[in-house]
Design an enzyme around this catalytic site. Structure first.
Site, PDB file in Angstrom:
ATOM      1  N   ALA A 246       0.810  -1.228   0.000  1.00 32.75           N
ATOM      2  CA  ALA A 246       0.000   0.000   0.000  1.00 32.75           C
ATOM      3  C   ALA A 246       0.841   1.274   0.000  1.00 32.75           C
ATOM      4  O   ALA A 246       0.324   2.351   0.303  1.00 32.75           O
ATOM      5  CB  ALA A 246      -0.943   0.008   1.195  1.00 32.75           C
ATOM      6  N   ALA A 247       2.102   1.164  -0.384  1.00 27.56           N
ATOM      7  CA  ALA A 247       2.987   2.336  -0.311  1.00 27.56           C
ATOM      8  C   ALA A 247       2.495   3.471  -1.201  1.00 27.56           C
ATOM      9  O   ALA A 247       2.402   4.631  -0.768  1.00 27.56           O
ATOM     10  CB  ALA A 247       4.406   1.934  -0.702  1.00 27.56           C
ATOM     11  N   GLY A 248       2.171   3.157  -2.452  1.00 25.04           N
ATOM     12  CA  GLY A 248       1.701   4.194  -3.370  1.00 25.04           C
ATOM     13  C   GLY A 248       0.354   4.760  -2.956  1.00 25.04           C
ATOM     14  O   GLY A 248       0.110   5.965  -3.083  1.00 25.04           O
ATOM     15  N   ASP A 249      -0.520   3.909  -2.432  1.00 25.00           N
ATOM     16  CA  ASP A 249      -1.832   4.376  -1.981  1.00 25.00           C
ATOM     17  C   ASP A 249      -1.698   5.272  -0.751  1.00 25.00           C
ATOM     18  O   ASP A 249      -2.422   6.261  -0.606  1.00 25.00           O
ATOM     19  CB  ASP A 249      -2.735   3.185  -1.658  1.00 25.00           C
ATOM     20  CG  ASP A 249      -3.013   2.321  -2.870  1.00 25.00           C
ATOM     21  OD1 ASP A 249      -3.025   2.868  -3.988  1.00 25.00           O
ATOM     22  OD2 ASP A 249      -3.219   1.105  -2.700  1.00 25.00           O
TER      23      ASP A 249
END
Length: 298
Positions: A246-249
């Site tokens: 979920a890094a980009g989110d």
């Protein structure tokens, strides 16, 4: 300040492996868990955890996964009044294999595929009254286009083009915040981002398409973005990544929450980078996203 996030809601089925299996191979894994996910839902949770008044528009199936996802979103403070429950349709599912902190994902969109233009149109008044609208590309493209047509020039648009698919330049023209990673960026610019100079050239191409504030995330290397005056490179934070799911989110949702709260783009990017760096040190998707209180001092 009300943010409406339109996107996907999935149940993530996650397993750890020592390597990604080859075609036809069966291998052992461990650490299996079910985790609420979907790029839209993840970004909504990130917005809510950062203190934004967050509303989610999506569709789930009338099944145990759909009920669980709605409950999880509510638990994080996301308002789910606009989430449709579809009978005789399965909720979206993502099968995620995690290896050395990186992931490979297989996605069945399920009810996400029923987020159609007429559904978007039914919430026209609510969208036009929002402080910001967030979009990704895990729902049908025609729904994304309809949303942009409805609110462009009236409500700030945050578009995270993931998973990357070709987009009409006419649609991109007037998008406010556009946040591809370095791989996704290649589809929209034909630039292989290997250096900062490459990344700055890609930013210029995106601006040439009418995007007001393009931002290109570079993983652990950091981010480049246009802040309204100049192209900027911000170095990444050094952490030991366990799970990048979920890094980009986390980055996208935090960015929208900070901008909507009145932060400058430079401030918002710094905070979003910090939030994203924390998320990769934790397993799972929504549970890995930090709260604003964990970012004290920024």
């Amino acid at each position: 300040m009300k943010i409406i996030v339109i996107g996907s809601a999935n149940m993530d089925m996650v397993m750890q492996t020592s390597r990604i299996p080859e075609m036809g191979e069966t291998m052992r894994g461990d650490g299996f868990m079910l985790s609420a996910g979907g790029k839209g839902a993840n970004q909504a949770v990130a917005c809510a955890k950062m203190g934004a008044d967050t509303w989610f528009m999506a569709k789930v199936g009338d099944d145990i996964f759909g009920q669980s996802l709605i409950g999880s979103l509510k638990g994080f403070g996301v308002k789910t009044d606009y989430v449709g429950i579809e009978p005789e349709v399965t909720t979206g599912v993502a099968a995620i294999t995690v290896c050395d902190g990186n992931n490979a994902i297989i996605l069945d969109g399920g009810a996400n595929n029923l987020v159609k233009p007429d559904y978007i149109e039914s919430y026209k008044d609510q969208l036009l009254a929002a402080s910001a609208v967030m979009l990704q590309l895990e729902i049908p493209l025609e729904a994304v286009y309809e949303t942009i047509r409805l609110v462009k020039g009236k409500v700030p648009i945050f578009l995270n083009p993931a998973p990357a698919v070709p987009l009409d330049d006419e649609i991109l023209d007037g998008v406010d915040y556009f946040t591809p990673n370095e791989i996704e960026c290649r589809l929209y610019t034909n630039v292989e981002v290997k250096t900062t100079e490459d990344a700055f050239a890609a930013l210029d191409i995106l601006r040439g398409k009418g995007i007001r504030f393009p931002l290109i995330t570079l993983g652990e290397k950091g981010i480049v973005y246009y802040n309204g005056t100049e192209n900027v490179y911000m170095e990444g934070r050094k952490v030991k990544a366990i799970d990048t799911t979920a890094a980009g989110d986390t980055f996208s949702g935090t960015l929208a929450a900070m901008i909507t709260s009145g932060k400058s783009l430079d401030e918002a990017v710094n905070i979003a980078q910090h939030a994203s760096s924390i998320s990769v040190t934790r397993r799972g998707a929504q549970n890995s996203i930090p709260y604003l209180s964990e970012l004290a001092g920024l």
